[in-house]
Design a protein around this motif. Structure first.
Motif, PDB file in Angstrom:
ATOM      1  N   LEU A  38       9.303  -1.479   2.735  1.00  0.00           N
ATOM      2  CA  LEU A  38       8.200  -2.438   2.789  1.00  0.00           C
ATOM      3  C   LEU A  38       6.842  -1.735   2.789  1.00  0.00           C
ATOM      4  O   LEU A  38       5.911  -2.164   2.102  1.00  0.00           O
ATOM      5  N   LEU A  39       6.732  -0.669   3.570  1.00  0.00           N
ATOM      6  CA  LEU A  39       5.469   0.067   3.643  1.00  0.00           C
ATOM      7  C   LEU A  39       5.130   0.704   2.299  1.00  0.00           C
ATOM      8  O   LEU A  39       3.961   0.700   1.879  1.00  0.00           O
ATOM      9  N   LEU A  40       6.132   1.221   1.619  1.00  0.00           N
ATOM     10  CA  LEU A  40       5.899   1.809   0.303  1.00  0.00           C
ATOM     11  C   LEU A  40       5.452   0.731  -0.694  1.00  0.00           C
ATOM     12  O   LEU A  40       4.531   0.951  -1.487  1.00  0.00           O
ATOM     13  N   ALA A  41       6.083  -0.432  -0.630  1.00  0.00           N
ATOM     14  CA  ALA A  41       5.693  -1.534  -1.513  1.00  0.00           C
ATOM     15  C   ALA A  41       4.259  -1.980  -1.211  1.00  0.00           C
ATOM     16  O   ALA A  41       3.484  -2.250  -2.140  1.00  0.00           O
ATOM     17  N   ALA A  42       3.905  -2.037   0.070  1.00  0.00           N
ATOM     18  CA  ALA A  42       2.536  -2.416   0.444  1.00  0.00           C
ATOM     19  C   ALA A  42       1.540  -1.379  -0.061  1.00  0.00           C
ATOM     20  O   ALA A  42       0.482  -1.723  -0.596  1.00  0.00           O
ATOM     21  N   LYS A  43       1.885  -0.110   0.082  1.00  0.00           N
ATOM     22  CA  LYS A  43       1.009   0.977  -0.400  1.00  0.00           C
ATOM     23  C   LYS A  43       0.820   0.873  -1.910  1.00  0.00           C
ATOM     24  O   LYS A  43      -0.297   0.982  -2.424  1.00  0.00           O
ATOM     25  N   ASN A  44       1.914   0.636  -2.628  1.00  0.00           N
ATOM     26  CA  ASN A  44       1.836   0.498  -4.081  1.00  0.00           C
ATOM     27  C   ASN A  44       1.005  -0.724  -4.481  1.00  0.00           C
ATOM     28  O   ASN A  44       0.253  -0.680  -5.452  1.00  0.00           O
ATOM     29  N   GLY A  45       1.135  -1.798  -3.723  1.00  0.00           N
ATOM     30  CA  GLY A  45       0.353  -2.998  -3.999  1.00  0.00           C
ATOM     31  C   GLY A  45      -1.131  -2.763  -3.808  1.00  0.00           C
ATOM     32  O   GLY A  45      -1.957  -3.204  -4.623  1.00  0.00           O
ATOM     33  N   VAL A  46      -1.487  -2.066  -2.746  1.00  0.00           N
ATOM     34  CA  VAL A  46      -2.893  -1.749  -2.487  1.00  0.00           C
ATOM     35  C   VAL A  46      -3.424  -0.832  -3.579  1.00  0.00           C
ATOM     36  O   VAL A  46      -4.536  -1.035  -4.091  1.00  0.00           O
ATOM     37  N   SER A  47      -2.643   0.169  -3.961  1.00  0.00           N
ATOM     38  CA  SER A  47      -3.066   1.079  -5.030  1.00  0.00           C
ATOM     39  C   SER A  47      -3.262   0.333  -6.348  1.00  0.00           C
ATOM     40  O   SER A  47      -4.227   0.577  -7.077  1.00  0.00           O
TER      41      SER A  47
END
Length: 128
Positions: free
Chosen positions: A80-89
Motif C-alpha cells: 500500500l505504501l509503495l502504491a501511495a508513493k507511486n501515486g504521489v510521484s
C-alpha cells in the motif's frame, strides 16, 4: 485470570500500529505515517529486547500465529505504501507536465508569429 506474556502484548501492540498505518494510507492521511512509523520502531525495539530474554523462548512457541499475522500485515502495508508513493510521484509528474505545457501556450498571427509567450507580462496588441 490468565495474563499475557509481555511478548504477546508487544505483538498485539505492533499489530494495532500496523492496522492504524493501513487505515491512514487508505484514507490518504500520509502526514501521520511518520508518527506511526516511530511507534512501530519503538515497539520493534521492545520486541527485540524481549526476544533476548530466556523466558520468551517458551512463550514464543505459542505465539507463532502473531508472527504470521505481523508478517502478512507488514507486507500488505508495504504494498500500500509503495502504491501511495507511486501515486504521489505520478501526480507530481502530471502537475509538472501541466506547468510545462502552459509555457507553450501563446497567441499567434496568421503568419505563425508568436505575439504572446509565457514570459510576457502584458500584451498591448489589439485583436479586434
Amino acid at each position: 485470570m490468565k495474563t499475557c506474556h509481555p511478548l504477546e502484548d508487544a505483538f498485539i501492540k505492533l499489530l494495532t500500529f500496523l492496522a492504524l498505518e493501513r487505515q491512514h494510507v487508505l484514507d490518504g492521511q500520509i502526514f501521520d505515517i511518520a508518527e506511526i512509523t516511530k511507534a512501530k520502531a519503538s515497539c520493534l525495539d521492545q520486541i527485540n529486547k524481549l526476544l533476548n530474554d530466556p523466558s520468551s523462548a517458551k512463550a514464543l512457541s505459542r505465539l507463532t500465529d502473531y508472527i504470521s499475522r505481523i508478517k502478512r500485515q507488514a507486507s500488505e502495508n508495504e504494498t500500500l505504501l509503495l502504491a501511495a508513493k507511486n501515486g504521489v510521484s505520478s501526480a507530481k509528474q502530471r502537475l509538472k507536465g501541466i506547468s510545462e505545457a502552459e509555457k507553450l501556450v501563446g497567441i499567434y498571427t496568421r503568419e505563425g508569429e508568436k505575439l504572446l509567450d509565457y514570459d510576457s507580462i502584458k500584451s498591448r496588441h489589439k485583436f479586434a
